[in-house]
Write an enzyme that holds these catalytic residues in place. Structure first.
Site, short mmCIF file in Angstrom:
data_model
loop_
_atom_site.label_atom_id
_atom_site.label_comp_id
_atom_site.label_asym_id
_atom_site.label_seq_id
_atom_site.Cartn_x
_atom_site.Cartn_y
_atom_site.Cartn_z
N LYS A 106 4.30 8.89 8.54
CA LYS A 106 4.12 8.32 9.96
C LYS A 106 5.17 8.88 10.93
CE LYS A 106 1.06 5.02 8.12
NZ LYS A 106 1.06 4.27 6.89
N ASP B 93 9.26 2.90 -0.36
CA ASP B 93 8.28 3.40 0.33
C ASP B 93 8.50 2.98 1.86
OD1 ASP B 93 5.97 4.12 1.86
OD2 ASP B 93 4.68 3.52 0.35
N TYR C 146 0.94 -0.99 -0.03
CA TYR C 146 -0.05 0.10 -0.01
C TYR C 146 0.84 1.36 0.09
CZ TYR C 146 -3.30 3.39 1.53
OH TYR C 146 -4.32 4.54 1.67
#
Ligand SMILES: *Cc1c(COP(=O)(O)O)cnc(C)c1O
Length: 430
Positions: free
Chosen positions: A266, A238, A143
């Site tokens: 994050k 990522d 994702y």
């Protein structure tokens, strides 16, 4: 037991789609209304009804220090007193960029954005602009946020809800995205044989955390590094989850692979909305205003967000908690695995550092197809039982369990005890 949460959810559903501002939160796949959260401190989270839980969601990854760390809170308050946004350059942005460049050697220049989605979306635009090519390769079950090009066979909420792609993504855009099975080097080689000169970049989670946790095969990563290099394609890691979680230098430090570009999110925002992308100076130099690839943001580099993020990175640098987190996480998952074994419930654990996942399947999990064998019915019961026992897990079999510095041995013991009871009761029912 959660009357206030229940009534808030009823109200929310009338005026917010699904009652939530991000899909997995609604708890659809675990057949349960979500607790509404009122506050959190350290590793504990409290709902609107006053119930307390040990939190393993960690806001889906950012809260590696635990919630409301006093130094982070102080940094945010101090910054807020000086104004919340200027839309002009500030010193703290330079300090933040210096911290990132120093911790992650592959990053020579970095641009701050406001979310992980923005980071991956911008990195892909940059890779396309730099190479003059349109196609991208991603992997099933990874994702990368919800940008159009990346909503093809994605993990996280799409995996949870069984959505293969999304209406609203034009076929003309999806056609440029090639999605391949993770850990399959041959599939990557074949794709490059066929489309080599059209591929702008390969983007992947170096350690996937959105189809549960999957451990990358060394030869898979080495193969991708090699093949992207020889075809002039950009390798994008990522590291929105793994950055500053697996090590100060992220997954790339542990795995010994150097990407061309890296995306962050994050942890880098310390719980505020932040993302970043960075990497080779010759590529990053193509971004406007020095270059011609456009990317901008009214609130990018926001002082409050920089204050929270920088305080978080400084604490991680000072405390170097990674070995300790690894040990605690090992204890937790050894306990969970044993609890499943004792109850006779099929289980497989994938774990690295402070990230882990308990899959309810006997088979090893190496990609999205094997992750999907995890028994959703057992997970649903497990989730419900754990919540009632005071343990707050992500409401999906395809999400990661995150440990923070604030989790104590005592909490881990309590969690394992909850799992023992839960899995025994579930075993009696199946
Ligand atoms: C969460 C996540 C994103 C998206 O970040 P948002 O801040 O939710 O937009 C991208 N990549 C990975 C690996 C993620 O886990």
């Amino acid at each position: 037991m959660r009357e206030k949460s229940k009534s808030l959810f009823e109200k929310a559903r009338k005026i917010i789609p699904g009652g939530v501002n991000s899909p997995v939160r609604a708890g659809k796949s675990v057949g349960m209304d979500p607790p509404f959260i009122a506050s959190a401190k350290g590793a504990m989270i409290q709902d609107a009804d006053g119930n307390e839980y040990i939190d393993y969601v960690a806001s889906w990854g950012p809260m590696i220090l635990g919630h409301a760390h006093p130094e982070v809170v102080a940094a945010v308050i101090e910054s807020a007193n000086k104004g919340t946004s200027y839309g002009a350059p500030t010193e703290i942005e330079v300090t933040m960029a210096e911290a990132i460049v120093q911790m992650v050697p592959s990053v020579e220049m970095v641009r701050m954005v406001n979310s992980g989605t923005e980071a991956t979306m911008s990195a892909i635009r940059l890779a396309r602009g730099f190479t003059g090519r349109d196609k991208i390769i991603k992997f099933d079950g990874c994702y990368h946020g919800h940008a159009d090009s990346l909503l093809v066979s994605a993990g996280s909420g799409l995996a949870t809800l069984g959505i293969p792609g999304s209406p609203g993504v034009p076929a003309d855009i999806a056609t440029h995205t090639i999605s391949l099975p993770y850990n399959n080097r041959e599939a990557v080689e074949k794709a490059f044989e066929r489309f080599g000169s059209e591929i702008a970049c390969v983007i992947l989670e170096a350690v996937p955390g959105n189809m549960g946790v999957v451990i990358p095969d060394k030869s898979f990563l080495e193969g991708i590094r090699e093949i992207t290099g020889s075809h002039g394609a950009i390798l994008i890691f990522d590291e929105v989850i793994t950055g500053f979680r697996l090590a100060l230098g992220g997954a790339q430090e542990i795995l010994g692979i150097t990407p061309d570009l890296t995306c962050f999110g994050k942890i880098i925002g310390g719980g505020l909305p932040v993302g970043a992308y960075g990497g080779r100076a010759d590529i990053m130099g193509r971004i406007a205003p020095d270059g011609d690839v456009y990317q901008a943001g009214t609130l990018s580099g926001n002082p409050l967000a920089m204050a929270a993020g920088l305080a978080t990175l400084n604490i991680l640098k000072r405390e170097n908690p990674f070995d300790d987190l690894d040990r605690k996480c090992e204890t937790l998952f050894a306990g969970l695995e044993k609890a499943a074994q004792n109850a006779g419930i099929p289980a497989t654990v994938n774990r690295i550092g402070s990230m882990g996942c308990l899959f309810f399947t006997q088979d090893t999990v190496t990609d999205f197809a094997s992750a999907r064998k995890s028994d959703a019915n057992i997970f649903r019961q497990y989730f419900q039982e754990m919540l009632e026992c005071g343990v707050y897990l992500a409401p999906s079999p395809f999400e990661t369990t995150f440990l923070s510095m604030a989790h104590t041995e005592e909490m881990i013991k309590e969690t394992v005890q909850c799992a023992e009871g839960a899995l025994e009761r579930i075993a009696r029912k199946i």
